[in-house]
Scaffold this motif. Structure first.
Motif, PDB file in Angstrom:
ATOM      1  N   VAL A  19       0.844  -1.198   0.000  1.00 53.98           N
ATOM      2  CA  VAL A  19       0.000   0.000   0.000  1.00 53.98           C
ATOM      3  C   VAL A  19       0.880   1.251   0.000  1.00 53.98           C
ATOM      4  N   LYS A  20       1.880   1.266   0.859  1.00 48.01           N
ATOM      5  CA  LYS A  20       2.793   2.411   0.927  1.00 48.01           C
ATOM      6  C   LYS A  20       3.521   2.610  -0.402  1.00 48.01           C
ATOM      7  N   TRP A  21       4.014   1.518  -0.980  1.00 44.32           N
ATOM      8  CA  TRP A  21       4.760   1.616  -2.229  1.00 44.32           C
ATOM      9  C   TRP A  21       3.887   2.105  -3.377  1.00 44.32           C
ATOM     10  N   SER A  22       2.713   1.493  -3.554  1.00 49.01           N
ATOM     11  CA  SER A  22       1.873   1.853  -4.694  1.00 49.01           C
ATOM     12  C   SER A  22       1.336   3.267  -4.578  1.00 49.01           C
ATOM     13  N   ALA A  23       0.950   3.680  -3.366  1.00 53.38           N
ATOM     14  CA  ALA A  23       0.462   5.049  -3.185  1.00 53.38           C
ATOM     15  C   ALA A  23       1.576   6.058  -3.443  1.00 53.38           C
ATOM     16  N   SER A  24       2.785   5.750  -2.981  1.00 55.78           N
ATOM     17  CA  SER A  24       3.917   6.658  -3.180  1.00 55.78           C
ATOM     18  C   SER A  24       4.318   6.725  -4.651  1.00 55.78           C
ATOM     19  N   LEU A  25       4.329   5.570  -5.318  1.00 52.90           N
ATOM     20  CA  LEU A  25       4.734   5.524  -6.723  1.00 52.90           C
ATOM     21  C   LEU A  25       3.762   6.310  -7.597  1.00 52.90           C
ATOM     22  N   LEU A  26       2.470   6.038  -7.464  1.00 51.71           N
ATOM     23  CA  LEU A  26       1.483   6.698  -8.311  1.00 51.71           C
ATOM     24  C   LEU A  26       1.254   8.142  -7.886  1.00 51.71           C
ATOM     25  N   GLY A  27       1.371   8.414  -6.596  1.00 52.47           N
ATOM     26  CA  GLY A  27       1.153   9.774  -6.115  1.00 52.47           C
ATOM     27  C   GLY A  27       2.176  10.768  -6.616  1.00 52.47           C
TER      28      GLY A  27
END
Length: 466
Positions: A19-27
């Motif tokens: 969750v942390k990785w995907s939110a940070s990557l796309l954000g």
């Protein structure tokens, strides 16, 4: 990185690190307002874990949806995303791949790993082989996964991204780029385990106003209880050596919360009741913990990269050796490896400049993942991108039920799932034992220092079922 206006992208995740990785990557994509779909599994983040994972990413609570697997296909059909980022452990990615195969309007399917991925593991590649793109985070990882794919006959398109946690809030990337610019024109050499340097980079100067020693706890390594107790005793020594500084044990989950990996020996149970008052536990986001950190200690956590990006020096603890099974061979040649004495004395390190560009601190211009996603979306819209479908399980419906129940655990309430687990769990244990006995002693690529990949299953007892 080009603007993403007009593109709809959904990250589908469950566990905290994903969750942390995907939110940070796309954000971090300009103009993109990503959606985050959380699928209920035994690993799904709690509300508090979700909030911590989203902090600083630009993904708002209103951008998050939670669903049972049974409702995912209909939700995606309504949303009609251009691309879906499958952000979960391998079996989760395969299961959601089958869901995407059922959609009327098929999106581009992207997958990736949420942190450092050296050694490249066969299972990580096999489970993601039917996605359109696999995101990795260093030039070294690109080479490792390409070599692994060639070795096992699994060609998967690869793209390079900047590890979201390597950006840093105050010029961490600029510091890294200035450091790598000092690399000699001959380029970056690949360091084998036998090439571990004997001289570390000079100890880092203390950061003004920052005194904490932060320990990034990990669920998988070291796996042995005695080794983890040894680390706990070391942290007590560090706290007693300087009562004016805090020693912060940074944990991933509170009591009752799940982590990406199963922690069989949590550090909360390894300290006596009379631990020093300046030795504390923290569940704050890592970025928050680093604000007051004079240095970070880890065995092999991606938190080391995040710390360097924040300007925080690091010691990668080599007290138990350097090996693929400790997931710390990535630090060979970094100058960050150190022992107990350096931790107690607070002698933290900066990385060797020659290590940076090959390992997570490449110039931002070299990250091509978003350009690749846009190219794939254009091809899919033009009907020129054939789908990479997940094949049916070789064992038929019961095998499919086993795959589903292995990921969903108690969230799978079907009779077929319960039956598959009852039959399949003992069979899998038996098969694993047979394979282990057949493996020639010393032949494991987990013990081979000449490569950055492994061919055998990982040695960790880390089931998705909790």
């Amino acid at each position: 990185m080009t603007d993403a206006s007009g593109l709809r992208v959904v990250a589908v995740a469950d566990a905290d690190s994903f969750v942390k990785w995907s939110a940070s990557l796309l954000g971090a994509v300009p103009g993109l307002r990503p959606q985050l779909l959380l699928v209920r599994t035994p690993l799904t983040v709690s509300a508090e874990q979700e909030r911590a994972a989203r902090e600083g990413t630009g993904v708002a609570a209103t951008d998050v949806t939670r669903l049972d697997l049974a409702h995912v296909a209909a939700w995606l059909d309504r949303q009609r995303p251009d691309a879906v980022l499958l952000a979960g452990r391998g079996p989760f990615v395969r299961l959601l791949g089958r869901v995407i195969d059922s959609l009327v309007h098929r999106p581009v399917v992207v997958s990736g790993l949420p942190g450092m991925a050296i050694p490249a593991q066969r299972g990580a590649l096999e489970y993601r082989r039917h996605t359109d793109l696999l995101i990795v985070h260093s030039h070294r990882e690109v080479r490792a996964f390409a070599e692994l794919g060639e070795r096992i006959g699994v060609p998967v398109p690869l793209a390079l991204a900047t590890l979201p946690f390597a950006r840093g809030p105050h010029g961490g990337r600029r510091r890294a780029e200035r450091a790598e610019a000092r690399i000699l024109a001959g380029g970056v050499s690949r360091a084998a385990l036998a090439d571990r340097p004997t001289e570390p980079v000079a100890d880092a100067e203390p950061r003004p106003g920052a005194t904490d020693v932060v320990f990034a706890a990990q669920a998988l390594v070291p796996a042995d209880r005695a080794a983890r107790a040894d680390i706990a005793a070391l942290l007590v020594r560090a706290a007693e050596a300087d009562p004016d500084r805090r020693v912060v044990v940074k944990l991933r989950a509170r009591q009752g919360e799940a982590e990406t990996h199963l922690d069989r020996e949590p550090y909360t149970g390894l300290f006596g009741a009379a631990r020093p008052r300046n030795l504390v536990f923290s569940h704050a986001p890592m970025a928050t913990a680093l604000e007051t950190a004079a240095g970070l200690v880890t065995v092999s956590s991606t938190a080391a990269v995040e710390a360097l990006a924040h300007g925080v020096p690091v010691i990668a603890l080599d007290r138990f050796g350097v090996s693929k099974s400790l997931l710390n061979t990535v630090f060979v040649g970094s100058g960050l490896l150190g022992g107990a004495g350096e931790i107690v004395a607070g002698r933290f390190r900066r990385p060797h400049p020659a290590w940076l560009r090959d390992n997570y601190f490449h110039p931002a211009a070299e990250s091509d993942w978003w350009d690749r996603v846009q190219e794939l979306v254009a091809l899919r819209r033009a009907g020129a991108l054939p789908p990479r479908r997940v094949p049916a399980a070789r064992g038929g419906a019961l095998h499919e039920a086993w795959h589903r129940a292995s990921v969903l655990g108690r969230e799978d309430r079907s009779i077929s799932g319960r039956l598959a687990l009852a039959v399949g769990a003992p069979a899998v244990r038996l098969l694993s034992g047979v394979r282990a006995r057949r493996s020639p002693e010393g032949a494991s690529t987990w013990a081979d220092p000449s490569t950055d990949y492994t061919l055998e299953p990982n040695p960790f007892a880390d089931s998705l079922r909790r």
